[in-house]
Scaffold this motif. Structure first.
Motif, PDB file in Angstrom:
ATOM      1  N   VAL A  87     -29.809 -82.355 -53.704  1.00  0.00           N
ATOM      2  CA  VAL A  87     -30.832 -81.463 -53.150  1.00  0.00           C
ATOM      3  C   VAL A  87     -32.094 -82.296 -52.957  1.00  0.00           C
ATOM      4  CG1 VAL A  87     -32.175 -79.358 -53.457  1.00  0.00           C
ATOM      5  CG2 VAL A  87     -29.819 -79.469 -54.310  1.00  0.00           C
ATOM      6  N   ILE A  88     -32.431 -82.542 -51.696  1.00  0.00           N
ATOM      7  CA  ILE A  88     -33.636 -83.297 -51.383  1.00  0.00           C
ATOM      8  C   ILE A  88     -34.793 -82.306 -51.374  1.00  0.00           C
ATOM      9  CG2 ILE A  88     -34.788 -84.739 -49.681  1.00  0.00           C
ATOM     10  CD1 ILE A  88     -31.986 -85.674 -48.828  1.00  0.00           C
ATOM     11  N   GLY A  89     -35.817 -82.623 -52.152  1.00  0.00           N
ATOM     12  CA  GLY A  89     -36.874 -81.653 -52.412  1.00  0.00           C
ATOM     13  C   GLY A  89     -36.458 -80.802 -53.601  1.00  0.00           C
ATOM     14  N   GLY A  90     -35.632 -81.383 -54.454  1.00  0.00           N
ATOM     15  CA  GLY A  90     -35.010 -80.665 -55.564  1.00  0.00           C
ATOM     16  C   GLY A  90     -35.943 -80.230 -56.671  1.00  0.00           C
ATOM     17  N   THR A  91     -37.205 -80.663 -56.626  1.00  0.00           N
ATOM     18  CA  THR A  91     -38.166 -80.221 -57.629  1.00  0.00           C
ATOM     19  C   THR A  91     -39.194 -79.267 -57.045  1.00  0.00           C
ATOM     20  OG1 THR A  91     -39.577 -82.143 -57.236  1.00  0.00           O
ATOM     21  CG2 THR A  91     -37.922 -82.348 -58.985  1.00  0.00           C
ATOM     22  N   GLY A  92     -39.064 -78.964 -55.758  1.00  0.00           N
ATOM     23  CA  GLY A  92     -40.014 -78.071 -55.085  1.00  0.00           C
ATOM     24  C   GLY A  92     -39.707 -76.608 -55.320  1.00  0.00           C
ATOM     25  N   MET A  93     -40.478 -75.745 -54.670  1.00  0.00           N
ATOM     26  CA  MET A  93     -40.376 -74.308 -54.883  1.00  0.00           C
ATOM     27  C   MET A  93     -38.971 -73.767 -54.585  1.00  0.00           C
ATOM     28  SD  MET A  93     -42.810 -71.235 -53.468  1.00  0.00           S
ATOM     29  CE  MET A  93     -42.776 -71.849 -51.804  1.00  0.00           C
ATOM     30  N   VAL A 104     -24.586 -81.664 -44.168  1.00  0.00           N
ATOM     31  CA  VAL A 104     -25.992 -81.563 -44.540  1.00  0.00           C
ATOM     32  C   VAL A 104     -26.422 -80.137 -44.237  1.00  0.00           C
ATOM     33  CG1 VAL A 104     -28.350 -82.334 -44.083  1.00  0.00           C
ATOM     34  CG2 VAL A 104     -26.458 -83.982 -44.043  1.00  0.00           C
ATOM     35  N   VAL A 105     -26.957 -79.471 -45.248  1.00  0.00           N
ATOM     36  CA  VAL A 105     -27.446 -78.104 -45.100  1.00  0.00           C
ATOM     37  C   VAL A 105     -28.965 -78.165 -45.100  1.00  0.00           C
ATOM     38  CG1 VAL A 105     -27.524 -75.794 -46.127  1.00  0.00           C
ATOM     39  CG2 VAL A 105     -25.447 -77.193 -46.318  1.00  0.00           C
ATOM     40  N   CYS A 106     -29.571 -77.681 -44.026  1.00  0.00           N
ATOM     41  CA  CYS A 106     -31.033 -77.667 -43.934  1.00  0.00           C
ATOM     42  C   CYS A 106     -31.522 -76.260 -44.251  1.00  0.00           C
ATOM     43  CB  CYS A 106     -31.484 -78.059 -42.532  1.00  0.00           C
ATOM     44  SG  CYS A 106     -30.994 -79.719 -42.069  1.00  0.00           S
ATOM     45  N   VAL A 107     -32.284 -76.136 -45.318  1.00  0.00           N
ATOM     46  CA  VAL A 107     -32.867 -74.846 -45.674  1.00  0.00           C
ATOM     47  C   VAL A 107     -34.020 -74.615 -44.718  1.00  0.00           C
ATOM     48  CG1 VAL A 107     -34.006 -73.518 -47.475  1.00  0.00           C
ATOM     49  CG2 VAL A 107     -32.204 -75.149 -48.072  1.00  0.00           C
ATOM     50  N   SER A 108     -33.997 -73.486 -44.042  1.00  0.00           N
ATOM     51  CA  SER A 108     -34.994 -73.194 -43.032  1.00  0.00           C
ATOM     52  C   SER A 108     -35.613 -71.828 -43.307  1.00  0.00           C
ATOM     53  CB  SER A 108     -34.331 -73.228 -41.650  1.00  0.00           C
ATOM     54  OG  SER A 108     -35.287 -73.058 -40.632  1.00  0.00           O
ATOM     55  N   CYS A 157     -34.642 -80.489 -38.196  1.00  0.00           N
ATOM     56  CA  CYS A 157     -33.670 -80.960 -39.180  1.00  0.00           C
ATOM     57  C   CYS A 157     -32.258 -80.779 -38.642  1.00  0.00           C
ATOM     58  CB  CYS A 157     -33.843 -80.204 -40.498  1.00  0.00           C
ATOM     59  SG  CYS A 157     -32.578 -80.579 -41.722  1.00  0.00           S
ATOM     60  N   GLY A 158     -31.975 -79.606 -38.132  1.00  0.00           N
ATOM     61  CA  GLY A 158     -30.652 -79.341 -37.576  1.00  0.00           C
ATOM     62  C   GLY A 158     -30.341 -80.233 -36.397  1.00  0.00           C
ATOM     63  N   HIS A 159     -31.343 -80.472 -35.563  1.00  0.00           N
ATOM     64  CA  HIS A 159     -31.138 -81.340 -34.412  1.00  0.00           C
ATOM     65  C   HIS A 159     -30.782 -82.764 -34.845  1.00  0.00           C
ATOM     66  CE1 HIS A 159     -31.594 -83.096 -30.472  1.00  0.00           C
ATOM     67  NE2 HIS A 159     -32.427 -83.981 -30.995  1.00  0.00           N
ATOM     68  N   ALA A 160     -31.493 -83.287 -35.820  1.00  0.00           N
ATOM     69  CA  ALA A 160     -31.215 -84.656 -36.287  1.00  0.00           C
ATOM     70  C   ALA A 160     -29.821 -84.762 -36.848  1.00  0.00           C
ATOM     71  CB  ALA A 160     -32.248 -85.072 -37.343  1.00  0.00           C
ATOM     72  N   CYS A 161     -29.385 -83.745 -37.569  1.00  0.00           N
ATOM     73  CA  CYS A 161     -28.039 -83.775 -38.162  1.00  0.00           C
ATOM     74  C   CYS A 161     -26.965 -83.658 -37.092  1.00  0.00           C
ATOM     75  CB  CYS A 161     -27.904 -82.660 -39.190  1.00  0.00           C
ATOM     76  SG  CYS A 161     -28.936 -82.929 -40.647  1.00  0.00           S
ATOM     77  N   ARG A 162     -27.179 -82.798 -36.100  1.00  0.00           N
ATOM     78  CA  ARG A 162     -26.186 -82.667 -35.017  1.00  0.00           C
ATOM     79  C   ARG A 162     -26.060 -83.971 -34.249  1.00  0.00           C
ATOM     80  NH1 ARG A 162     -28.657 -77.795 -34.778  1.00  0.00           N
ATOM     81  NH2 ARG A 162     -29.995 -78.405 -33.045  1.00  0.00           N
ATOM     82  N   CYS A 163     -27.171 -84.671 -34.065  1.00  0.00           N
ATOM     83  CA  CYS A 163     -27.149 -85.929 -33.307  1.00  0.00           C
ATOM     84  C   CYS A 163     -26.361 -86.997 -34.050  1.00  0.00           C
ATOM     85  CB  CYS A 163     -28.564 -86.424 -33.053  1.00  0.00           C
ATOM     86  SG  CYS A 163     -29.437 -85.414 -31.825  1.00  0.00           S
ATOM     87  N   ARG A 164     -26.170 -86.832 -35.327  1.00  0.00           N
ATOM     88  CA  ARG A 164     -25.414 -87.813 -36.128  1.00  0.00           C
ATOM     89  C   ARG A 164     -24.061 -87.255 -36.554  1.00  0.00           C
ATOM     90  NH1 ARG A 164     -30.591 -89.197 -36.697  1.00  0.00           N
ATOM     91  NH2 ARG A 164     -31.079 -91.399 -36.723  1.00  0.00           N
ATOM     92  N   ASP A 165     -23.625 -86.176 -35.903  1.00  0.00           N
ATOM     93  CA  ASP A 165     -22.307 -85.556 -36.167  1.00  0.00           C
ATOM     94  C   ASP A 165     -22.140 -85.145 -37.623  1.00  0.00           C
ATOM     95  OD1 ASP A 165     -21.487 -85.807 -33.505  1.00  0.00           O
ATOM     96  OD2 ASP A 165     -20.858 -87.872 -33.866  1.00  0.00           O
ATOM     97  N   LEU A 166     -23.158 -84.588 -38.233  1.00  0.00           N
ATOM     98  CA  LEU A 166     -23.062 -84.103 -39.607  1.00  0.00           C
ATOM     99  C   LEU A 166     -23.002 -82.593 -39.611  1.00  0.00           C
ATOM    100  CD1 LEU A 166     -25.724 -86.432 -41.205  1.00  0.00           C
ATOM    101  CD2 LEU A 166     -23.266 -86.604 -41.461  1.00  0.00           C
ATOM    102  N   ASP A 182     -21.233 -85.530 -51.818  1.00  0.00           N
ATOM    103  CA  ASP A 182     -20.386 -84.855 -50.836  1.00  0.00           C
ATOM    104  C   ASP A 182     -21.195 -84.003 -49.854  1.00  0.00           C
ATOM    105  OD1 ASP A 182     -17.868 -85.701 -52.071  1.00  0.00           O
ATOM    106  OD2 ASP A 182     -18.463 -84.378 -53.711  1.00  0.00           O
ATOM    107  N   ILE A 183     -22.210 -83.322 -50.385  1.00  0.00           N
ATOM    108  CA  ILE A 183     -23.025 -82.403 -49.579  1.00  0.00           C
ATOM    109  C   ILE A 183     -24.498 -82.659 -49.883  1.00  0.00           C
ATOM    110  CG2 ILE A 183     -23.615 -79.978 -49.144  1.00  0.00           C
ATOM    111  CD1 ILE A 183     -20.743 -79.286 -49.991  1.00  0.00           C
ATOM    112  N   VAL A 184     -25.326 -82.636 -48.843  1.00  0.00           N
ATOM    113  CA  VAL A 184     -26.775 -82.759 -49.001  1.00  0.00           C
ATOM    114  C   VAL A 184     -27.424 -81.445 -48.605  1.00  0.00           C
ATOM    115  CG1 VAL A 184     -28.863 -83.876 -48.121  1.00  0.00           C
ATOM    116  CG2 VAL A 184     -26.827 -85.241 -48.588  1.00  0.00           C
ATOM    117  N   VAL A 185     -28.335 -80.974 -49.438  1.00  0.00           N
ATOM    118  CA  VAL A 185     -29.167 -79.824 -49.096  1.00  0.00           C
ATOM    119  C   VAL A 185     -30.579 -80.356 -48.891  1.00  0.00           C
ATOM    120  CG1 VAL A 185     -30.103 -77.604 -49.848  1.00  0.00           C
ATOM    121  CG2 VAL A 185     -27.748 -78.226 -50.446  1.00  0.00           C
ATOM    122  N   ASP A 186     -31.108 -80.164 -47.697  1.00  0.00           N
ATOM    123  CA  ASP A 186     -32.471 -80.587 -47.368  1.00  0.00           C
ATOM    124  C   ASP A 186     -33.378 -79.385 -47.570  1.00  0.00           C
ATOM    125  OD1 ASP A 186     -34.897 -81.180 -46.163  1.00  0.00           O
ATOM    126  OD2 ASP A 186     -33.992 -82.237 -44.476  1.00  0.00           O
TER     127      ASP A 186
END
Length: 119
Positions: free
Chosen positions: A5-11, A91-95, A110-119, A52-56
C-alpha cells in the motif's frame, strides 16, 4: 498474496492496511519514511520486490488542478514503472467519486499511467 500500500501511513492508506491485515493478507505499508518515495521514484523498485498487488492510496493537500495533475501523473508513472519492473500483476488506484474535473481529473491520471503499462 502480498500487497503493498503506497501511502500506507496516510488517512486512507492506514485504513486499507488495517483492513487487509485483519483479513490475513501480508501487507507492506510504504511511505516516504519507509524509504519508498513515489514522487521521486526513489526506493520504489526495491520496495515492490516480491509484491503481487499494489494499492496506490496517495494524496496531496491541494485542490488546485495544476499541482494535483503534476503530482498524480508523476507518482502514478513511478508506481507503474516499479510495478512493471517487479512483475506486479495489478495496481489498484484509490480514487474519489466523480473524477471528472480539475483536481479529480488529476487523480484519474493514476489509472491512465497503469493502463499505458498494461497493469
Amino acid at each position: 498474496m502480498r500487497v503493498a500500500v503506497i501511502g500506507g501511513t496516510g488517512m486512507i492508506g492506514r485504513r486499507i492496511v488495517a483492513d487487509l491485515t485483519s483479513r490475513g493478507v501480508e501487507v507492506r505499508a510504504l511511505s516516504r519514511s519507509s524509504g519508498a518515495n513515489a514522487l521521486t521514484g526513489e526506493g520504489l523498485v526495491a520496495a515492490l520486490e516480491g509484491i503481487d498487488i499494489v494499492v496506490d492510496a496517495l494524496n496531496i493537500k491541494t485542490l488546485l488542478a495544476g499541482p494535483a495533475r503534476r503530482f498524480f501523473s508523476t507518482t502514478a508513472n513511478h508506481v507503474a514503472y516499479a510495478a512493471r519492473v517487479n512483475g506486479v500483476q495489478r495496481v489498484v488506484c484509490v480514487s474519489i467519486v466523480n473524477a471528472a474535473n480539475g483536481f479529480r481529473r488529476a487523480v484519474a491520471s493514476c489509472g491512465h499511467a497503469c493502463r499505458c503499462r498494461d497493469l
